[in-house]
Design an enzyme around this catalytic site. Structure first.
Site, PDB file in Angstrom:
ATOM      1  N   ARG A  94       0.813  -1.216   0.000  1.00 27.37           N
ATOM      2  CA  ARG A  94       0.000   0.000   0.000  1.00 27.37           C
ATOM      3  C   ARG A  94       0.846   1.266   0.000  1.00 27.37           C
ATOM      4  O   ARG A  94       0.349   2.341  -0.276  1.00 27.37           O
ATOM      5  CB  ARG A  94      -0.976   0.006   1.184  1.00 27.37           C
ATOM      6  N   GLY A  95       2.142   1.137   0.301  1.00 27.53           N
ATOM      7  CA  GLY A  95       3.018   2.309   0.334  1.00 27.53           C
ATOM      8  C   GLY A  95       3.232   2.904  -1.052  1.00 27.53           C
ATOM      9  O   GLY A  95       3.131   2.205  -2.055  1.00 27.53           O
ATOM     10  N   CYS A  96       3.522   4.208  -1.101  1.00 22.65           N
ATOM     11  CA  CYS A  96       3.707   4.891  -2.395  1.00 22.65           C
ATOM     12  C   CYS A  96       5.093   4.653  -2.970  1.00 22.65           C
ATOM     13  O   CYS A  96       5.285   4.638  -4.178  1.00 22.65           O
ATOM     14  CB  CYS A  96       3.507   6.398  -2.247  1.00 22.65           C
ATOM     15  N   VAL A  97       6.103   4.543  -2.118  1.00 27.84           N
ATOM     16  CA  VAL A  97       7.481   4.416  -2.620  1.00 27.84           C
ATOM     17  C   VAL A  97       8.132   3.174  -2.026  1.00 27.84           C
ATOM     18  O   VAL A  97       8.112   2.993  -0.817  1.00 27.84           O
ATOM     19  CB  VAL A  97       8.312   5.659  -2.251  1.00 27.84           C
TER      20      VAL A  97
ATOM     21  N   ASN B  44       8.117   7.225 -10.118  1.00 31.82           N
ATOM     22  CA  ASN B  44       8.477   5.953  -9.505  1.00 31.82           C
ATOM     23  C   ASN B  44       7.292   4.976  -9.503  1.00 31.82           C
ATOM     24  O   ASN B  44       7.451   3.794  -9.804  1.00 31.82           O
ATOM     25  CB  ASN B  44       8.952   6.233  -8.076  1.00 31.82           C
TER      26      ASN B  44
END
Lengths: 97, 171
Positions: A94-97, B44
């Site tokens: 679920r994290g963006c990076v 990204n």
């Protein structure tokens, strides 16, 4: 016969229902034959999940295993983070990076 | 939730074929720390989804790829009402440095890479970095002043050509 639980997309929903044999089969279904390098990433994801509380992102896998991002893209082409999570029997990160 | 046998019938559609033709171009025109990150994060994310991604750095966005400046992007409260603090505070000596330090710390704390490490990750993921010809000429910079992984300094027309069929985000 073993029964496993998956969500509507096919991702396992029960952490405990995963096994290494199942991983090999899941990988085969998305066209990946698991090598030692694949296992390194998958074992990290499995070990990290219970303590971290969520699926590791691509960056987290790279930083904590020391595997270069480029290599992860080669091992799990196209969408590495999602493919790794699928084979490791974990939810999509679920994290963006 | 579905219950299936040991061989699940549902296999995720990773859309490998669908994304193969997808292209994204992000135009980075700002050099503030808080304007650099949205571009980096989107690039990204797109790369992680298998989307061919191009970043075009122009005007103040040049700071993101200029060796002498890329490590030192700043965030200022001035002109930014979203900090919900009196605007006059932002003009006090040292406030920009303090605000920058705080934002960098917040970014670092959630595991998001610093600059220029973030660019490294984007390049390792297959992203393409392009510098704007006019900006380079205006600022008297050449390729030796720019981050090594910048592929070339190109004109606006070159960029339009390279991003044929791409979705474009302007930041």
């Amino acid at each position: 016969m073993t029964t496993i639980h998956v969500d509507s997309e096919g991702f396992l929903t029960e952490y405990g229902e995963w096994s290494e044999d199942l991983a090999a089969e899941l990988a085969a279904r998305i066209g990946i034959e698991l090598t030692d390098e694949h296992w390194k990433a998958i074992r990290f994801l499995r070990a990290d999940y219970p303590s971290h509380g969520e699926t590791a992102t691509l960056r987290r896998v790279s930083v904590l295993t020391g595997m270069p991002i480029k290599q992860l893209f080669t091992l799990f082409p196209g969408k590495p983070a999602k493919k790794m999570a699928y084979v490791a029997g974990l939810p999509k990160p679920r994290g963006c990076v | 939730m579905t219950t299936t046998d040991s061989t699940p019938l549902v296999v995720p559609d990773f859309g490998d074929e669908a994304t193969q033709g997808r292209k994204l171009a992000i135009i980075c025109s700002k050099g503030n720390l808080d304007m650099a990150y949205p571009a980096l994060i989107l690039a990204n994310a797109a790369l992680g989804e298998g989307v061919e991604t191009h970043l075009f750095f122009t005007f103040w966005g040049f700071d993101m790829i200029t060796k002498s400046r890329m490590n030192d992007l700043k965030f200022t409260m001035l002109g930014n009402t979203a900090t919900h603090l009196p605007q006059g505070l932002g003009g006090l000596p040292g406030m920009t440095a303090m605000a920058t330090h705080q934002m960098k710390k917040q970014i670092h704390d959630i595991g998001v890479p610093d600059m220029p490490e973030f660019l490294e990750q984007i390049v390792a993921s297959g992203g393409h970095l392009w510098a704007c010809r006019m900006s380079a000429d205006m600022m008297h910079l050449d390729e030796s002043d720019l981050y090594d992984d910048v592929e070339a300094i190109i004109s606006a027309a070159d960029f339009i050509e390279k991003t044929d069929g791409a979705q474009i985000i302007f930041i």
